[in-house]
Enzyme design. Sequence first.
Site, mmCIF file in Angstrom:
data_model
loop_
_atom_site.group_PDB
_atom_site.id
_atom_site.type_symbol
_atom_site.label_atom_id
_atom_site.label_comp_id
_atom_site.label_asym_id
_atom_site.label_seq_id
_atom_site.Cartn_x
_atom_site.Cartn_y
_atom_site.Cartn_z
ATOM 1 N N GLY A 15 45.448 -26.511 0.759
ATOM 2 C CA GLY A 15 44.655 -26.595 0.417
ATOM 3 C C GLY A 15 43.675 -27.663 1.719
ATOM 4 O O GLY A 15 42.308 -27.815 1.416
ATOM 5 N N CYS B 212 35.304 -6.733 -24.609
ATOM 6 C CA CYS B 212 35.031 -6.341 -23.782
ATOM 7 C C CYS B 212 34.560 -5.000 -24.237
ATOM 8 O O CYS B 212 35.464 -4.824 -25.201
ATOM 9 C CB CYS B 212 36.257 -5.818 -22.507
ATOM 10 S SG CYS B 212 35.576 -4.119 -21.759
ATOM 11 N N CYS C 224 36.926 -2.245 -23.423
ATOM 12 C CA CYS C 224 38.527 -1.965 -23.481
ATOM 13 C C CYS C 224 38.849 -3.297 -24.744
ATOM 14 O O CYS C 224 39.957 -3.118 -25.389
ATOM 15 C CB CYS C 224 39.281 -1.648 -22.537
ATOM 16 S SG CYS C 224 39.113 -3.754 -21.298
ATOM 17 N N CYS D 138 34.735 -5.328 -18.769
ATOM 18 C CA CYS D 138 35.355 -6.409 -17.691
ATOM 19 C C CYS D 138 35.105 -6.397 -15.994
ATOM 20 O O CYS D 138 34.726 -5.204 -15.800
ATOM 21 C CB CYS D 138 36.945 -5.822 -17.792
ATOM 22 S SG CYS D 138 37.686 -6.585 -19.345
ATOM 23 N N CYS E 17 40.294 -3.339 -16.753
ATOM 24 C CA CYS E 17 39.704 -2.287 -17.663
ATOM 25 C C CYS E 17 40.192 -1.389 -18.289
ATOM 26 O O CYS E 17 40.301 -0.969 -19.179
ATOM 27 C CB CYS E 17 38.044 -2.548 -17.582
ATOM 28 S SG CYS E 17 37.284 -2.409 -19.508
HETATM 29 ZN ZN LIG Z 1 37.546 -4.257 -20.682
#
Ligand SMILES: [Zn+2]
Lengths: 283, 186
Positions: free
Chosen positions: A29, A238, A241, A263, A269
Amino acid sequence: MTEYNFAYLDEQTKRMIRRAILKGLAIPGYQVPFASREMPMPYGWGTGGVQVSAAVLTPKDTFKVIDQGADDTTNAVSIRTFFQRTAGVATTTATSDATVIQTRHRIPEEPLHEGQILVYQVPIPEPLRFLEPRESETRKMHSLEEYGLMHVKLYEDISRHGHIATSYAYPVKVEGRYVTDPSPIPKFDNPKLGDMAAIQLFGAGREQRIYALPPYTQVVSLDFQDHPFEASKADHPCGMCGATDSYLDELIIDDAGGRMFVCSDTDYCEARQAAGHKGKDAA
Amino acid sequence: MQANTLSGGFADPATQSAHAFRSVMEAMARPGTIQDIEGAAPPAPLSPAMGAVLLTLCDTETPIYLAGDMDCEAARAWLAFHTGAHFVGPAHCMFAVGKWDALAPLAVYPIGTSEYPDRSTTLIVECSELAAGATLTGPGIKDQATLSLPEVEAFQVNPTLFPLGLDFIFTCGERLAALPRSTKVS
Ligand SMILES: [Zn+2]
């Protein structure tokens, strides 16, 4: 044909970047300064990420580049082609086949595994920059763990909007020590930063910083007891999909203003569609 | 200049250092894992793994401290020829090279500053074995890992300095492991 050094950068520059990566991994970090080099592409194209990729790639790697989740944008294609030519690496769009993935603004939906490296392009590595423009001051704030202002900023969000409005580049705390900018990923992706099996490396070219998250590092999104962090996304499946667990882009699909949610991670996807999953907008 | 000063470097520096770096990075990112590293054939007492790490990370910008037996004409000449690095005492080095006993005391090495904790020494320690040993926890480690260490106490003190501290690369023949300052040892 032009003679390139392997992965374009000269060996001395790669050594300098490699040393910075090792210190970054040793101090998760923390932003390690490095002397960024000119790359044959504009800054907006992720020269920090490109330099980190150049320093870690070997000829045996399989390389993937995503830009907001997509493999086929101009930016993604040109970076992929660049390393195909200069490092001779194989390339892929399949997340699970890649050993090194350079990304702008997303973490793949499919969980990464050991042996993979995720390289982020970072525009502004300093999470405190918008609170304090002076580098000398932000460096001091990190050294003293003076992160109160950051909490005040987030809390102002809550009083103004009723919730924390920051939805990209949502700050995290790494291993209880450094407040870190996760790059402009949507906060939906923040929970994937912690405990990840892959190595995560962050490169900021213009700002000349490298930082890192070793695998299985504790990464916590900043929040408040009465306003816990929420990894929000559009509340739809989505359209292509049918996935309900992925981060979605909203697309305008016709002149009448019709919309579709799909997506953002195109590989995810397409793999789901290939496996027979179908959303309501799929043909 | 001895003949073996000129030989034993990477035959193909760009790709061999890329592979060597991957080993070092995997080791530093996953404390306790043991990685193969090859491509260098330095003169004794430098080991092949030490040679490869130094070729990969060192140049004119990285002062090196050679401790004990490592501080010999053969090692100096080889490193000067292949890396261009210059040699300094422990208080000013970016990399320290030696066997564990020769590298002591650790208190003399730079551990970084609160604003620049990265400005700290990486110690490259040649070990007689790399195997299971002390229990390790921390970043890079799922649950816990294990690694043979030359001693335990020094590595329990080091992480208490975090984010300052020293980082260690342990070499043995053609293998290496690493222990960053973030690792807790028990
Ligand atoms: Zn998708």
